[in-house]
Scaffold this active site. Sequence first.
Site, PDB file in Angstrom:
ATOM      1  N   HIS A 124      -2.819  -8.821  11.194  1.00  0.00           N
ATOM      2  CA  HIS A 124      -2.707  -7.360  11.040  1.00  0.00           C
ATOM      3  C   HIS A 124      -4.088  -6.711  11.026  1.00  0.00           C
ATOM      4  O   HIS A 124      -5.071  -7.306  10.612  1.00  0.00           O
ATOM      5  CB  HIS A 124      -1.868  -6.968   9.812  1.00  0.00           C
ATOM      6  CG  HIS A 124      -2.497  -7.191   8.478  1.00  0.00           C
ATOM      7  ND1 HIS A 124      -1.766  -7.493   7.345  1.00  0.00           N
ATOM      8  CD2 HIS A 124      -3.789  -7.129   8.047  1.00  0.00           C
ATOM      9  CE1 HIS A 124      -2.576  -7.596   6.309  1.00  0.00           C
ATOM     10  NE2 HIS A 124      -3.815  -7.386   6.712  1.00  0.00           N
ATOM     11  N   ASP A 169      -5.848   2.821   5.225  1.00  0.00           N
ATOM     12  CA  ASP A 169      -4.527   2.617   4.634  1.00  0.00           C
ATOM     13  C   ASP A 169      -4.531   2.775   3.115  1.00  0.00           C
ATOM     14  O   ASP A 169      -5.603   2.839   2.491  1.00  0.00           O
ATOM     15  CB  ASP A 169      -3.958   1.232   5.027  1.00  0.00           C
ATOM     16  CG  ASP A 169      -5.022   0.128   4.964  1.00  0.00           C
ATOM     17  OD1 ASP A 169      -6.039   0.313   4.273  1.00  0.00           O
ATOM     18  OD2 ASP A 169      -4.830  -0.916   5.607  1.00  0.00           O
ATOM     19  N   ASN A 218      -2.297 -13.028   9.270  1.00  0.00           N
ATOM     20  CA  ASN A 218      -1.210 -12.888  10.249  1.00  0.00           C
ATOM     21  C   ASN A 218      -1.620 -12.015  11.433  1.00  0.00           C
ATOM     22  O   ASN A 218      -0.794 -11.696  12.293  1.00  0.00           O
ATOM     23  CB  ASN A 218       0.042 -12.304   9.579  1.00  0.00           C
ATOM     24  CG  ASN A 218      -0.183 -10.883   9.056  1.00  0.00           C
ATOM     25  OD1 ASN A 218      -1.277 -10.337   9.170  1.00  0.00           O
ATOM     26  ND2 ASN A 218       0.849 -10.300   8.488  1.00  0.00           N
ATOM     27  N   GLU A 258       1.421  -4.485  10.963  1.00  0.00           N
ATOM     28  CA  GLU A 258       1.887  -5.860  10.804  1.00  0.00           C
ATOM     29  C   GLU A 258       2.470  -6.396  12.115  1.00  0.00           C
ATOM     30  O   GLU A 258       2.910  -5.611  12.967  1.00  0.00           O
ATOM     31  CB  GLU A 258       2.983  -5.903   9.722  1.00  0.00           C
ATOM     32  CG  GLU A 258       2.522  -5.458   8.339  1.00  0.00           C
ATOM     33  CD  GLU A 258       1.792  -6.557   7.572  1.00  0.00           C
ATOM     34  OE1 GLU A 258       1.068  -7.372   8.174  1.00  0.00           O
ATOM     35  OE2 GLU A 258       1.937  -6.592   6.331  1.00  0.00           O
TER      36      GLU A 258
HETATM   37  C1  F6R Z   1      -7.288  -3.039   4.259  1.00  0.00           C
HETATM   38  C2  F6R Z   1      -7.016  -3.515   5.624  1.00  0.00           C
HETATM   39  C3  F6R Z   1      -6.534  -4.896   5.857  1.00  0.00           C
HETATM   40  C4  F6R Z   1      -7.581  -5.934   5.437  1.00  0.00           C
HETATM   41  C5  F6R Z   1      -7.060  -7.356   5.700  1.00  0.00           C
HETATM   42  C6  F6R Z   1      -8.053  -8.407   5.255  1.00  0.00           C
HETATM   43  O1  F6R Z   1      -7.783  -1.723   4.276  1.00  0.00           O
HETATM   44  O2  F6R Z   1      -7.175  -2.755   6.526  1.00  0.00           O
HETATM   45  O3  F6R Z   1      -6.230  -5.038   7.217  1.00  0.00           O
HETATM   46  O4  F6R Z   1      -8.749  -5.723   6.178  1.00  0.00           O
HETATM   47  O5  F6R Z   1      -5.857  -7.530   5.018  1.00  0.00           O
HETATM   48  O6  F6R Z   1      -8.155  -8.382   3.873  1.00  0.00           O
HETATM   49  P1  F6R Z   1      -9.258  -9.284   3.133  1.00  0.00           P
HETATM   50  O7  F6R Z   1     -10.569  -8.769   3.569  1.00  0.00           O
HETATM   51  O8  F6R Z   1      -9.015  -9.054   1.664  1.00  0.00           O
HETATM   52  O9  F6R Z   1      -9.016 -10.689   3.579  1.00  0.00           O
END
Ligand code: F6R
Length: 246
Positions: free
Chosen positions: A136, A66, A134, A141
């Site tokens: 995702h 992403d 959440n 989402e």
């Molecule tokens: C980012 C992604 C997100 C993160 C998730 C956890 O490329 O794919 O799904 O893996 O938001 O983020 P952290 O590791 O910062 O808690």
Amino acid sequence: MKIRVFDLPSEAGLYAASLIERVVETTQRPVFGLATGSTTLPLYDALVNLDHCGLNLSSAVTINLDEYIGLGADHEQSYHYFMNQHLFSRLRVRPKEMYIPSGDGVNPQAECQRYDAVIREHPIDLQVLGIGTNGHIGFNEPDDLLLLNTHIVNLSANTIQSNARFFQSPDEVPRQALTMGVQAILQAKQIVLMAFGEEKADIIAKMVDGEVRTEIPASVLQLHRDVTLVLDKASAAKLTVESLLR
Ligand code: F6R
């Protein structure tokens, strides 16, 4: 679902890196789906260490999940910048091809189609995932439905708030992103989801022990036959003993 629980994120990162090494050694042109975020840092540190010890990623292709819409590759909070800073610029030899969706193009819709073509051309051998509090994965989402292909997503209030820690103020967090859809994730041959810290304990328990629901996007991983959860004790704290022994 295989679950591995470590005392320290650094040990977990080493284990996840060893799963990547195995794919590098058994595949001619390994393709890795990569994530960003603080959870991935111990993995990228371990990969850099392995690279200095002789692991050669030069035949690999990487495809990131992403990117924020509106941030150019040189913006310090863009995922392009993150990947360069934490992985690519630290390797002796970079992977053969590195794909990250572009968030600052004039036509994000066309970028989604271009990215899906990249994914079709390079079937993913191992997909690395983090998880939002959440539920995702990538930026898929919680919603009434999950989209299969790469798409533009309005980030949830929860994600904007969580990611505000990387920006000067919550107002600076982009409101939209481009994300790979759940089809590309589920088509990966192998999935490694990492999570650390007590703030991830509730969602890890829901994704593993709860029903498969679009409100918990990561729960769809229950449908995949080769998923490894790489956790620390805090994020695994709410799993049932049955799940841990499964
Ligand atoms: C980012 C992604 C997100 C993160 C998730 C956890 O490329 O794919 O799904 O893996 O938001 O983020 P952290 O590791 O910062 O808690």
